[in-house]
Enzyme design. Structure first.
Site, PDB file in Angstrom:
ATOM      1  N   SER A  55     106.259  38.311 -18.770  1.00 14.16           N
ATOM      2  CA  SER A  55     105.404  37.485 -19.615  1.00 14.16           C
ATOM      3  C   SER A  55     106.242  36.624 -20.558  1.00 14.16           C
ATOM      4  O   SER A  55     106.967  35.749 -20.101  1.00 14.16           O
ATOM      5  CB  SER A  55     104.406  38.368 -20.370  1.00 14.16           C
ATOM      6  OG  SER A  55     103.414  37.601 -21.013  1.00 14.16           O
TER       7      SER A  55
ATOM      8  N   ASP B 272      96.247  36.648 -12.096  1.00 18.34           N
ATOM      9  CA  ASP B 272      96.776  36.439 -13.446  1.00 18.34           C
ATOM     10  C   ASP B 272      95.976  35.342 -14.150  1.00 18.34           C
ATOM     11  O   ASP B 272      96.079  34.161 -13.814  1.00 18.34           O
ATOM     12  CB  ASP B 272      98.254  36.050 -13.362  1.00 18.34           C
ATOM     13  CG  ASP B 272      98.947  36.010 -14.715  1.00 18.34           C
ATOM     14  OD1 ASP B 272      98.254  35.921 -15.743  1.00 18.34           O
ATOM     15  OD2 ASP B 272     100.193  36.067 -14.740  1.00 18.34           O
TER      16      ASP B 272
ATOM     17  N   HIS C 171      97.584  39.921 -15.229  1.00 18.84           N
ATOM     18  CA  HIS C 171      98.848  39.526 -15.853  1.00 18.84           C
ATOM     19  C   HIS C 171      99.793  40.714 -15.975  1.00 18.84           C
ATOM     20  O   HIS C 171     101.008  40.572 -15.859  1.00 18.84           O
ATOM     21  CB  HIS C 171      98.554  38.926 -17.228  1.00 18.84           C
ATOM     22  CG  HIS C 171      99.746  38.354 -17.911  1.00 18.84           C
ATOM     23  ND1 HIS C 171     100.446  37.274 -17.417  1.00 18.84           N
ATOM     24  CD2 HIS C 171     100.362  38.707 -19.072  1.00 18.84           C
ATOM     25  CE1 HIS C 171     101.448  36.989 -18.232  1.00 18.84           C
ATOM     26  NE2 HIS C 171     101.427  37.837 -19.240  1.00 18.84           N
TER      27      HIS C 171
END
Length: 365
Positions: free
Chosen positions: A167, A307, A341
């Protein structure tokens, strides 16, 4: 749960078979890796804004030990960088650690020296809530990567076997590749895009910040009690941004289950408003896209099909990876095994790809 069910099923069987089953189950128990924590102090650091701090504290966790080559250089160091609001400790959770940090695992600490930093603004490193509140320097991703580099250097490492991140850490990996192109053998960014944060991704970040600042309790960052109404809105947006449709449907299959989950999501005890504002705002100038061609190391970049933050239907990854000289992009299809995600931390989904990256980027003596 699987092991417990197996034991219950085997109970009526012959004693010898039961003992063998128990021994096998015991042998398969994950090993808790030995960790070491510490702090590095960077004095007189100047941020991109021109703001300075007399001292920046950088907390870190390490696994394994450094190995030095014939010239005395550490040759087995791996840097793994966390996501927005996280800490290095997130990589000690079972879905990551029990897969990778095991004897014989892809990132076996007996083989590698693994560095897990708490980035500035996060965890046990220097952050607004330490006392400066909204007067803390307005750090961005370039500042964070510069401080990560300082940390690695202070730990005696001048070259990294692998730079890996999830991330926000994924975005940091691209910044590393451009800022320090000779500092690593390989890069593995997980769950991001190497371009400016815009569209829906920027909207939910700005909405979260705006909600906190609009809460009268925020008081320009000098609040006496946390601005809980603003934080609840931010928590709700964070929950949706990190969601996985299939996993949410499995976890909350009824109206009652979903309603109960909302109560937990909106429990903001433990959240710190200024820290969260800074963490979300740090991405404001991020945009490595103009210099992707300057990345020298092999890049294995992985996103997932479910995601919300980096939606695959934009088609951006397939375009951008063509500009990375040794770049490879893999999109993991959405399934009941992916986690939106958060798939970046479920190592079972991509550990074989990591093993391949390490094999093909082994330095030639």
């Amino acid at each position: 749960m699987i092991r417990s069910a197996a034991r219950a099923f085997c109970a009526p069987l012959l004693l010898g078979a039961a003992l063998l089953t128990s021994a096998a189950a015991f042998a398969s128990e994950p090993v808790k890796p030995v960790t070491t924590e510490g702090d590095v102090t960077v004095k007189g650091f100047t941020f991109k804004t021109g703001e300075t701090l007399p001292e920046v504290r950088l907390h870190y966790t390490t696994l394994g030990a450094p190995h030095r080559d014939a010239k005395g250089h550490v040759d087995n160091a791996i840097l793994i960088m966390h996501g927005t609001g996280g800490t290095g400790a997130q990589f000690l959770r079972p879905q990551f650690s029990d897969v990778l940090f095991q004897p014989g695992g892809v990132l076996d600490p007996a083989r590698y020296y693994i560095i897990l930093p708490d980035d500035v603004g996060h965890g046990k490193s220097s952050k607004p809530s330490d006392g400066l509140h909204a007067h803390f320097p307005q750090y961005d991703y370039d500042d964070m990567v510069a401080l990560e580099h300082q940390l690695v250097t202070r730990l005696g490492v001048d070259h990294l076997r692998l730079v890996m991140g999830t991330s926000m850490g994924c975005m940091h990996a691209f910044v590393w590749g451009e800022t320090y192109p000779d500092a690593m053998d390989a890069l593995m960014p997980l769950a991001c895009l190497p371009q400016t944060i815009a569209g829906r991704n920027r909207l939910w970040r700005r909405m979260s910040i705006a909600a906190i600042k609009a809460d009268p309790a925020w008081q320009g960052g000098e609040y006496k009690t946390e601005p809980k109404e603003g934080l609840r809105t931010a928590a709700a947006l964070l929950s949706i941004a990190g969601s996985a449709p299939i996993q949410m449907q499995k976890a909350y299959p009824t109206r009652e289950a979903a309603d109960a989950a909302v109560e937990k999501i909106l429990d903001v005890s433990g959240m710190e408003a200024n820290d969260l504002i800074y963490q979300l705002d740090a991405s404001r100038f991020y945009d490595p896209s103009p210099k992707l061609e300057t990345i020298k190391a092999p890049v294995l970049w992985i996103n997932s099909g479910d995601d919300f933050i980096n939606p695959p239907e934009l088609g951006l990854a397939e375009q951008l990876v063509k500009r990375i000289p040794k770049g490879q992009f893999i999109l993991i299809p959405a399934s009941d095994q992916t986690h939106g995600h958060g798939s970046h931390t479920w190592a079972v989904l991509w550990q074989d790809k990591l093993a391949d990256l390490l094999a093909r980027s082994t330095p030639k003596n």
